[in-house]
Design a protein around this motif. Sequence first.
Motif, PDB file in Angstrom:
ATOM      1  N   SER A   1       0.835  -1.202   0.000  1.00 34.60           N
ATOM      2  CA  SER A   1       0.000   0.000   0.000  1.00 34.60           C
ATOM      3  C   SER A   1       0.867   1.249   0.000  1.00 34.60           C
ATOM      4  O   SER A   1       2.080   1.193   0.197  1.00 34.60           O
ATOM      5  CB  SER A   1      -0.908   0.021   1.241  1.00 34.60           C
ATOM      6  N   SER A   2       0.201   2.390  -0.192  1.00 33.19           N
ATOM      7  CA  SER A   2       0.884   3.675  -0.067  1.00 33.19           C
ATOM      8  C   SER A   2       1.142   3.967   1.404  1.00 33.19           C
ATOM      9  O   SER A   2       0.383   3.545   2.279  1.00 33.19           O
ATOM     10  CB  SER A   2       0.009   4.778  -0.663  1.00 33.19           C
ATOM     11  N   PHE A   3       2.219   4.737   1.667  1.00 30.53           N
ATOM     12  CA  PHE A   3       2.527   5.086   3.048  1.00 30.53           C
ATOM     13  C   PHE A   3       1.389   5.881   3.676  1.00 30.53           C
ATOM     14  O   PHE A   3       1.167   5.811   4.890  1.00 30.53           O
ATOM     15  CB  PHE A   3       3.823   5.901   3.115  1.00 30.53           C
ATOM     16  N   TRP A   4       0.665   6.634   2.861  1.00 25.79           N
ATOM     17  CA  TRP A   4      -0.399   7.499   3.379  1.00 25.79           C
ATOM     18  C   TRP A   4      -1.722   6.756   3.534  1.00 25.79           C
ATOM     19  O   TRP A   4      -2.719   7.340   3.956  1.00 25.79           O
ATOM     20  CB  TRP A   4      -0.584   8.717   2.469  1.00 25.79           C
ATOM     21  N   ASN A   5      -1.742   5.483   3.202  1.00 23.53           N
ATOM     22  CA  ASN A   5      -2.942   4.676   3.392  1.00 23.53           C
ATOM     23  C   ASN A   5      -3.252   4.569   4.893  1.00 23.53           C
ATOM     24  O   ASN A   5      -2.355   4.280   5.693  1.00 23.53           O
ATOM     25  CB  ASN A   5      -2.705   3.270   2.803  1.00 23.53           C
ATOM     26  N   PRO A   6      -4.521   4.802   5.304  1.00 31.32           N
ATOM     27  CA  PRO A   6      -4.875   4.697   6.727  1.00 31.32           C
ATOM     28  C   PRO A   6      -4.501   3.357   7.349  1.00 31.32           C
ATOM     29  O   PRO A   6      -4.190   3.285   8.546  1.00 31.32           O
ATOM     30  CB  PRO A   6      -6.395   4.894   6.727  1.00 31.32           C
ATOM     31  N   MET A   7      -4.511   2.269   6.544  1.00 27.34           N
ATOM     32  CA  MET A   7      -4.152   0.946   7.054  1.00 27.34           C
ATOM     33  C   MET A   7      -2.664   0.865   7.409  1.00 27.34           C
ATOM     34  O   MET A   7      -2.247  -0.036   8.128  1.00 27.34           O
ATOM     35  CB  MET A   7      -4.493  -0.135   6.022  1.00 27.34           C
ATOM     36  N   VAL A   8      -1.888   1.820   6.889  1.00 28.20           N
ATOM     37  CA  VAL A   8      -0.471   1.913   7.246  1.00 28.20           C
ATOM     38  C   VAL A   8      -0.271   2.930   8.358  1.00 28.20           C
ATOM     39  O   VAL A   8       0.359   2.647   9.385  1.00 28.20           O
ATOM     40  CB  VAL A   8       0.382   2.311   6.016  1.00 28.20           C
ATOM     41  N   LEU A   9      -0.820   4.117   8.157  1.00 27.13           N
ATOM     42  CA  LEU A   9      -0.578   5.221   9.081  1.00 27.13           C
ATOM     43  C   LEU A   9      -1.145   4.983  10.480  1.00 27.13           C
ATOM     44  O   LEU A   9      -0.480   5.220  11.486  1.00 27.13           O
ATOM     45  CB  LEU A   9      -1.166   6.521   8.515  1.00 27.13           C
ATOM     46  N   ILE A  10      -2.396   4.516  10.542  1.00 25.12           N
ATOM     47  CA  ILE A  10      -3.056   4.368  11.852  1.00 25.12           C
ATOM     48  C   ILE A  10      -2.307   3.389  12.760  1.00 25.12           C
ATOM     49  O   ILE A  10      -2.008   3.709  13.919  1.00 25.12           O
ATOM     50  CB  ILE A  10      -4.539   3.953  11.676  1.00 25.12           C
ATOM     51  N   PRO A  11      -1.968   2.169  12.286  1.00 26.71           N
ATOM     52  CA  PRO A  11      -1.208   1.263  13.164  1.00 26.71           C
ATOM     53  C   PRO A  11       0.146   1.841  13.588  1.00 26.71           C
ATOM     54  O   PRO A  11       0.546   1.688  14.745  1.00 26.71           O
ATOM     55  CB  PRO A  11      -1.018   0.002  12.301  1.00 26.71           C
ATOM     56  N   ILE A  12       0.860   2.504  12.661  1.00 21.95           N
ATOM     57  CA  ILE A  12       2.171   3.070  13.004  1.00 21.95           C
ATOM     58  C   ILE A  12       2.035   4.164  14.058  1.00 21.95           C
ATOM     59  O   ILE A  12       2.817   4.223  15.015  1.00 21.95           O
ATOM     60  CB  ILE A  12       2.880   3.604  11.741  1.00 21.95           C
ATOM     61  N   VAL A  13       1.029   5.023  13.895  1.00 25.91           N
ATOM     62  CA  VAL A  13       0.792   6.086  14.886  1.00 25.91           C
ATOM     63  C   VAL A  13       0.464   5.477  16.246  1.00 25.91           C
ATOM     64  O   VAL A  13       0.984   5.910  17.289  1.00 25.91           O
ATOM     65  CB  VAL A  13      -0.341   7.029  14.416  1.00 25.91           C
ATOM     66  N   ILE A  14      -0.397   4.462  16.250  1.00 23.67           N
ATOM     67  CA  ILE A  14      -0.738   3.772  17.508  1.00 23.67           C
ATOM     68  C   ILE A  14       0.528   3.196  18.154  1.00 23.67           C
ATOM     69  O   ILE A  14       0.757   3.330  19.360  1.00 23.67           O
ATOM     70  CB  ILE A  14      -1.770   2.659  17.255  1.00 23.67           C
ATOM     71  N   GLY A  15       1.369   2.555  17.327  1.00 28.67           N
ATOM     72  CA  GLY A  15       2.608   1.964  17.835  1.00 28.67           C
ATOM     73  C   GLY A  15       3.543   3.008  18.423  1.00 28.67           C
ATOM     74  O   GLY A  15       4.110   2.804  19.499  1.00 28.67           O
ATOM     75  N   LEU A  16       3.709   4.137  17.745  1.00 26.38           N
ATOM     76  CA  LEU A  16       4.602   5.190  18.224  1.00 26.38           C
ATOM     77  C   LEU A  16       4.081   5.846  19.499  1.00 26.38           C
ATOM     78  O   LEU A  16       4.846   6.101  20.437  1.00 26.38           O
ATOM     79  CB  LEU A  16       4.806   6.246  17.130  1.00 26.38           C
ATOM     80  N   VAL A  17       2.767   6.103  19.538  1.00 21.01           N
ATOM     81  CA  VAL A  17       2.169   6.698  20.743  1.00 21.01           C
ATOM     82  C   VAL A  17       2.339   5.748  21.927  1.00 21.01           C
ATOM     83  O   VAL A  17       2.705   6.157  23.036  1.00 21.01           O
ATOM     84  CB  VAL A  17       0.672   7.019  20.521  1.00 21.01           C
ATOM     85  N   ALA A  18       2.104   4.443  21.689  1.00 24.44           N
ATOM     86  CA  ALA A  18       2.266   3.445  22.764  1.00 24.44           C
ATOM     87  C   ALA A  18       3.715   3.381  23.225  1.00 24.44           C
ATOM     88  O   ALA A  18       3.998   3.269  24.427  1.00 24.44           O
ATOM     89  CB  ALA A  18       1.801   2.071  22.280  1.00 24.44           C
ATOM     90  N   LEU A  19       4.672   3.484  22.286  1.00 20.20           N
ATOM     91  CA  LEU A  19       6.093   3.431  22.621  1.00 20.20           C
ATOM     92  C   LEU A  19       6.498   4.609  23.515  1.00 20.20           C
ATOM     93  O   LEU A  19       7.144   4.422  24.555  1.00 20.20           O
ATOM     94  CB  LEU A  19       6.941   3.426  21.346  1.00 20.20           C
ATOM     95  N   PHE A  20       6.120   5.821  23.112  1.00 20.12           N
ATOM     96  CA  PHE A  20       6.485   6.998  23.903  1.00 20.12           C
ATOM     97  C   PHE A  20       5.794   6.992  25.265  1.00 20.12           C
ATOM     98  O   PHE A  20       6.381   7.412  26.270  1.00 20.12           O
ATOM     99  CB  PHE A  20       6.156   8.274  23.124  1.00 20.12           C
ATOM    100  N   THR A  21       4.556   6.478  25.291  1.00 19.15           N
ATOM    101  CA  THR A  21       3.854   6.364  26.575  1.00 19.15           C
ATOM    102  C   THR A  21       4.549   5.357  27.473  1.00 19.15           C
ATOM    103  O   THR A  21       4.719   5.579  28.679  1.00 19.15           O
ATOM    104  CB  THR A  21       2.383   5.937  26.354  1.00 19.15           C
ATOM    105  N   PHE A  22       4.972   4.226  26.890  1.00 19.84           N
ATOM    106  CA  PHE A  22       5.688   3.197  27.652  1.00 19.84           C
ATOM    107  C   PHE A  22       6.971   3.767  28.258  1.00 19.84           C
ATOM    108  O   PHE A  22       7.267   3.546  29.444  1.00 19.84           O
ATOM    109  CB  PHE A  22       6.015   2.013  26.742  1.00 19.84           C
ATOM    110  N   ILE A  23       7.753   4.502  27.448  1.00 19.43           N
ATOM    111  CA  ILE A  23       9.010   5.088  27.931  1.00 19.43           C
ATOM    112  C   ILE A  23       8.734   6.056  29.077  1.00 19.43           C
ATOM    113  O   ILE A  23       9.431   6.047  30.103  1.00 19.43           O
ATOM    114  CB  ILE A  23       9.743   5.808  26.779  1.00 19.43           C
ATOM    115  N   ARG A  24       7.696   6.876  28.925  1.00 19.47           N
ATOM    116  CA  ARG A  24       7.346   7.843  29.967  1.00 19.47           C
ATOM    117  C   ARG A  24       6.945   7.134  31.266  1.00 19.47           C
ATOM    118  O   ARG A  24       7.380   7.514  32.359  1.00 19.47           O
ATOM    119  CB  ARG A  24       6.206   8.736  29.478  1.00 19.47           C
ATOM    120  N   VAL A  25       6.142   6.072  31.130  1.00 26.06           N
ATOM    121  CA  VAL A  25       5.699   5.321  32.305  1.00 26.06           C
ATOM    122  C   VAL A  25       6.881   4.676  33.016  1.00 26.06           C
ATOM    123  O   VAL A  25       6.983   4.705  34.249  1.00 26.06           O
ATOM    124  CB  VAL A  25       4.646   4.254  31.897  1.00 26.06           C
TER     125      VAL A  25
END
Length: 455
Positions: A224-248
């Motif tokens: 798929s294209s990088f801008w496809n929601p099926m690509v972007l949404i999971p990556i954003v979720i993963g990055l947000v979870a990662l930064f939250t994990f580091i903060r915790v």
Amino acid sequence: MEKKISSSVLLAIIASGVMTFSGVTVETSMNITFPTLIKEFGIGLSVVQWMTTIYLLVLSSIIPLSRFLKARFKMSTLFIVANLLFLAGLVVDAFAPSFIFLLLGRVIQGLGTGIALPLMFNIILENVPQERLGVMMGFGSLITAAASAVGPTFGGIIVNTLGWRFIFIILMPVLLISLLMGIFSIPHLRKNELSSERFDLKSFLLIVATFAGLIIGIDTISTSSFWNPMVLIPIVIGLVALFTFIRVQNHSAQPLLRVHILKNTAYAKYVVAFFINQLIILGLAFVVPNYVQLINHSSSSVAGLLLLPGAVIGAVVSPFSGALLDRFGAKKPILSGIAVMVVSLLLLSIFSSHLANSVIMILYSLIMIGVGLAYGNIMTKGLSYLSGELQADGNAIITTVQQFAGAIGTVIVATIITKVGAIGGGNGLLGYTAALIFLLVISIIQLITIKTTKE
């Protein structure tokens, strides 16, 4: 006088190493079975790929728990649980009546291997004398490298002769032998002090969300294209979870994983170098056989055999490079190995428009010698920057990074080949050249990273 390694320690390393070898062998041999599984279970490629994706997801989620598990449970308990989980997963897959059961078996195997992978290196770090540490860490690297080398060949032979189920059946007695060796030897190892810290479920769920998002998102980029929601949404979720994990973790009195050790610049640089090393290994494992088949029009058998000499040589070099570390320090063998990789990748990139199979085999073998010199030593040297009580966390992070690189390495290279080839009007050769240049660039970054790290 040089201290000797006791027979119990050697046996324990071999026992845990056999588990690790089996886990990596199954992982690398499964790709060979995909066409057969697609036909037998009536599924598509996107579905069958979950055999690898779900395994890597479980593996990546369990490995960060290794420091917590080591603190809460005896080494012998962890070993037995890991072995029995792996055995149970093999049984489920060997007799799976449907694809769902195959996935279930892979999940169970992932749980077992996720405990086993860091266990071997923790045993080495805690029980091997300092002056022999390089050799034994090299031996540990040899186990994983050898499994990566023989996995595809093993899988291909078994699928073509006995059938895919025997990949799992053949490994069952191997795991039983490992279990017996571990039960006999591990109780004699140095006892680790147990703590009563509680399991942090919130942090664990953040780990799962991180790797689920990043692995699934990056895996989708190839189709798929990088801008496809099926690509972007999971990556954003993963990055947000990662930064939250580091903060915790940074604000927790009893963190599940002490991520603050990445503030140690020297250690962090070696983690980056290790990640790049793994990307290069897996990237080439995809580029070389596909180039041989699609550009040189050779058979899949020839493509597989071209990889084997280099993989075997690289694996054999690993313990030898550990001995060099023990004698001369880490930087000389590491920088020598990376330099060999850079020069070989440069030659592959320059002559990528016409590479004979013999030339590919020679240059790939040289690259794997470089990998053998650098791979285990990067891990050993990186962990040496941490104090003893932090090395379990450091081992967990490095092993997690290794698996994450395994999950995304092939996808990144395949995406470069596909996208650049499409831009060039369907010129596949252009895509392979771009992929080789990408591997060359990151190998140079790896060289600079190690070179600029202070002793």
